[in-house]
Every structure is written in C-alpha cells, then in structure tokens.
Design a protein around this motif. Structure first.
Motif: not given
Lengths: 509, 71
Positions: A238-263
């Motif tokens: 799912s991260y790949f295009p079918k061949s080198f001629r194409e780019k990977p498909r952009v999927r629906e964006a998801k938020e970052v998981k929430e954590f108690e501690k920040s970076i």
C-alpha cells in the motif's frame, strides 16, 4: 462422458494439489494449502491463472507444483507465483521453471508488482537437464528478477524451505517475509554440511527464520503465522506504486497518535543519554502508519515505511537506545538497501539523525566498515527522491554525511534546538586537541581546564552559529516538526532530477 | 539460562542490578560507555540474575558475556 465433464473432472483433480497425506503433513506444521494462501493474498481471489494444466498428462504433478497468475491487492493488479509443497515438495521441474519465467515476463511487460510465495525443496534432480542449465533453465528466474528489480516491487513470502539455488529468489526480492519455525534458506542442508564439511548443525541454527532476520539480514520481516505474512505483504504494497513510472498514491491523512509526553519531553538534555527513537517517530507520522523493515537486524538503525499527511515516506533513523545509535557495517548495509528501495519507487526519504558516528576499533575495521559505510553514502547520495534530514540531537563525524548531511543535496536540513553538528563530540574533541596539554597540567587543574575547553567547544558548534552560516536550513520547534515536514513533502513532490549521466556507478560493495 | 552479552565494545560504566535480583525482559543490566555514549545492555528474557561476570571499569568486547540470567 461429455467434453465438459472431462474438463471439470480434470480441473477438480488439479485444484486439489498433491496427495492428501501431504496436505495433512502441512496442516500439522501450520502451513496452508497454496490456493488458500492465494485466497488470503488477493482482494477477491485470483483473476487469471495460466498453465493450470501444466504437466496434466502426469496425474501426480498437478500444475507442476506451482500456481501462477494475476489478482488484485488493494485494488492493484499483481503477478504471483506460488509453490505447492503438496506436489513433490514444491520442487522445480521443467514446466515449473517455465511457468515462473512466464509470469515474471508478464510482470515485466505489464509493469506489475511480482510476488513470490516460496515453499520449495529446490530442483527436481530427475529433471535436471531440462530445468537446470539451459537458456530457459532456473538460472533465468534470477536473471529475470534482477531485470525486474527497481522496475516493479518484488516481494518474497517464505513459508517453507528455499534451498540451494532456490535461495536466490528471496535474495533478489525487495523484501523477504519469513514465517518463524517453517521458513528457511540455505545453500546446503545441514545433512549436506555434515557430509561435505563435517559441521553438525540444526536447520534452525543454520538457516532458520530467526537467524536470517536477525543475523544474516537475508530475511527482513519475521512473522508468527502465514496469515501474518500475507497481511504484511498487503500492507507493505500500500506504500508503493505499481512500478517505477508512478508515485505512491496519497492516502487519506491521519492525525498523529496522541501521547501524554510531547517530543520535547522525550528527548533527554544530556546528549549522551539514550532515548527511544520509536517514540519520536510515532510523534511525527500518521497514526499506526509505521511498516518496519529489518526490525531485528542492526537495530541501532531503524528503517521503515510510514505516512506523513497521507504521503508515503521512508524513514531512516538512528536508535540511541541500541548501541548508542552508532553506525556499524550491518546498519550501513541495511540503510543502503532501504534507501535504494525507496528511491526506486519514488518514495521520499526522511533521515532522523542522532548519531555519534561510525563505530571504531579493530573488529569493525576488519569487517570492512569503510567499505560498508561507503555503500550507505553512495545510495543516499544517489537518491533523487525528496530527501529531508532532521538533526534531532547529535550529528557527529561521518555520521552526518551518511545520514544525508548538507553536502549530499538533501532538499532541506532541519535542526531541532537540541541539535549539535561537529566532527566529534566535545569530550572526544578536547581530548584529541589537548591531550598533551592536559597531561602536562598539574592534576588539580585538569578538570577545570577540560571543562573550560569543552564549554568553548560547545559554543563553537552552537546550532545557531550553524544556522547563521546556513549549514542548516531551519531550526524547528520539535512540536511543529510534523507540520513542517508535511508542508515540505507536499512542495518537494514536484522534484524531478537525474543524479548524473553514465551507464552506472562502480559501487563500493 | 540466558547469557547477556555486550552488543558492542566499550567500558562497563555502571552495573544496575545485583546477583539475585529478578529482572524483566528488556530491563537494563549494565550500562556501557562507548563512543562517548551510554549504551544500556538489557536482558533478553525475564529471570533471576545468577551471575555478573564484569566489574565497573572493565573493558568488554562485542559478544563478551556480561551476566547470566536464570529464567
């Protein structure tokens, strides 16, 4: 009997595969029948199958022990070859080899991903003249794989043995998933090793899934069951295009998981204290989007596919929690292949740097660390996909270079305020420059002198000084890093460059 | 029985468990100092520390046995 009955009778027989006793044997080992595997692999079964009737004049060799065809994964057509270990242990006869060659050549013509479901004892010795040495012999399978490499994704799922010559199928794939306990790769079996070189060893020790995924690095992903292996392959694609001629498909964006501690809270102030880089990665990527490759091999460097704002991004990150994040021969190899993989299929790269440098000492010099490190530099340097390097903490010595430092044409070098760039860290540098002076000083003055020089050194490599010299392109607040990356990858998507003109480089392998 | 081995060459900086301690998988056993970095060496399996084969300040090479854990 009508023509139709005759046809159906033959189909029924072939579909069942080999003798029932082999099905039972497989079941006991947790192995699925080849057609069941394919059912799990595809969205909705195999759409087309060729040479189903291969070797049908011999009742004991249905489809000649291999199923080849095309079906859909995540809506995308992919080519597949799958050994049937209930038919003469999945061994290769003349038609088996020809079927594999044809599906590879179809993948080449249609430019579709090629998946190998391997479970085979190797060559059928009785058929060797027909299947081993000639133009359409087994050697051509590898020739085709090498030709396909970088054109279309090639995945190997290893469910059983992959012996002798057959062991090169996984070797030429982009990624090899191994089922623990059943999968194995070896050139000579333990029995042969004992006979020929006198070594007594178990199959698991010599060529087992655990060994290959953690020691040799020929395996990439260790899984417990066959369905796990299949779902990994579906996810990976799912991260790949079918061949080198194409780019990977952009999927629906998801938020970052929430954590108690920040970076900011997870990065220790002391540059030399370890922290867990996975915690950092999970705070900048779309939730649950990390698909790791070679988790157990050279864990001081993390490599994996992820999504940032829905876009595929390949991450190469130093792991200070393991071996201090120092680069070793194996970590350099691991990085080199991963970078090539992403670059081949237009997946942008993200380097997360916290690296004290390459390992030093007799052991690694004898192992050729310079040669291995050069491989990493070469593939990183050649990669023309969007490249962003983020200096999380340390970027010392050749570590800065290997992790896509400013000289290697990254599209941007971003630094966190905790970043530090230098030939070496303050402790090592003061020691290197003032060792004689320190030795001459009276003992009671040494500590103060060392501290003074270290402080001076720290000021000299201050990150804002490097920003002022435009060594780095921006200093980013850690909690805003993800948004910065998302913006930059969206903009850099327009990048379209060729590294240089030539036939190919002479690679330091 | 599980051997805890040094994953890289370095000096033993701190020993953070004692013989007889019960340790969990992934719990640090010793911390090496190498390449100016703190390198924690953790247990691969849970168990009881049976033996510690190094002292603080010792040099260890990659692969040297640091401790033995009885599971």
């Amino acid at each position: 009997m009508s023509y139709i009955d005759e046809l159906n009778k033959r189909i029924e027989h072939i579909k069942k595969g080999g003798h029932e006793k082999y099905h039972i044997k497989n079941e006991e080992k947790g192995k699925l029948f080849v057609r069941k595997r394919l059912e799990l692999l595809f969205d909705d079964g195999m759409d087309i199958e060729d040479a189903f009737f291969a070797n049908c004049m011999d009742d004991s060799l249905p489809s000649d022990g291999v199923v080849t065809g095309i079906g859909k994964i995540n809506g995308q057509d992919v080519c597949v070859m799958a050994n049937d270990s209930t038919v003469k242990a999945g061994s290769w006869g003349k038609r088996t080899v020809e079927k594999i060659l044809r599906i590879q050549e179809t993948a080449m013509t249609l430019e579709l991903p090629m998946i190998y479901l391997v479970d085979s004892a190797g060559a059928r010795i009785t058929d060797q003249i027909e299947m081993f040495p000639g133009r359409r012999g087994a050697g051509r399978i590898f020739h085709n794989q090498i030709k396909l490499s970088g054109r279309v994704p090639q995945i190997c799922l290893l469910f059983g043995p992959s012996a002798a010559g057959g062991a090169y199928i996984p070797a030429f794939c982009d990624v090899v998933v191994m089922v623990d306990g059943n999968a194995s790769m070896y050139l000579g079996s333990p029995r042969m090793a004992e006979k020929v070189i006198g070594e007594k060893v178990t199959l698991e020790e010599m060529g087992g899934a655990k060994m290959h995924c953690s020691v040799s690095g020929v395996g990439d992903v260790l899984v417990k069951t066959e369905p796990d292996a299949i779902s990994y392959a579906r996810r990976y694609l799912s991260y790949f295009p079918k061949s080198f001629r194409e780019k990977p498909r952009v999927r629906e964006a998801k938020e970052v998981k929430e954590f108690e501690k920040s970076i900011t809270e997870i990065i220790p102030e002391n540059q030399n204290a370890p922290f867990n880089m996975y915690d950092f990665i999970n705070r900048i990527i779309d939730e649950d989007s990390f698909c790791e490759i070679k988790k157990k091999f050279a864990p001081e460097l993390i490599t994996g596919l992820s999504r940032i704002d829905g876009r595929s991004v390949g991450i190469i990150a130093n792991q200070p929690r393991m071996k201090g994040g120092v680069l070793f021969p194996d970590s350099a190899d691991k990085a080199a292949k991963f970078i090539q993989l992403c670059d081949a299929f237009n997946i942008p790269l993200l380097f997360l740097m916290d690296v004290p440098g390459f390992m030093i000492g007799t052991k690694v010099e004898r192992a050729g660390i310079i040669r291995h490190g050069a491989k990493m530099l070469a593939s990183m340097s050649e990669a023309t996909v969007p490249k962003i390097s983020v200096i999380v903490r340390k970027a010392y010595g050749a570590g800065l270079y290997a992790m896509a430092g400013p000289a290697f044409e990254p599209d941007a070098v971003l630094a966190l305020p905790t970043a530090s760039i230098a030939v070496m860290g303050p402790e090592a540098a003061v020691n290197a420059v003032y060792a004689n002076k320190i030795a001459e000083l009276p003992e009671e003055e040494r500590q103060a002198f060392i501290k003074q020089k270290q402080d001076e050194y720290r000021d000299d490599i201050d990150i804002y000084r490097l920003a002022s010299e435009m060594v780095i392109d921006a200093v980013i607040e850690p909690n805003k890093l993800r948004d910065e990356l998302a913006k930059r990858y969206a903009i850099y998507d327009a990048k379209n460059t060729v590294f240089t003109e030539r036939k190919h480089g002479v690679y330091p392998v | 029985m599980n051997e805890v081995k040094a994953m890289m060459a370095g000096n033993v900086w701190k020993i953070v468990v004692a013989v007889g301690d019960t340790v969990e998988e992934d719990q640090d056993i010793v911390i090496l100092e190498s390449m100016k970095m703190e390198i924690p060496i953790a247990a691969e399996e849970s168990g009881v520390v049976k033996e510690i084969k190094v002292q603080e300040g010792d040099f260890v090479n990659e692969g040297d046995i640091i401790a033995i854990i009885e599971s």
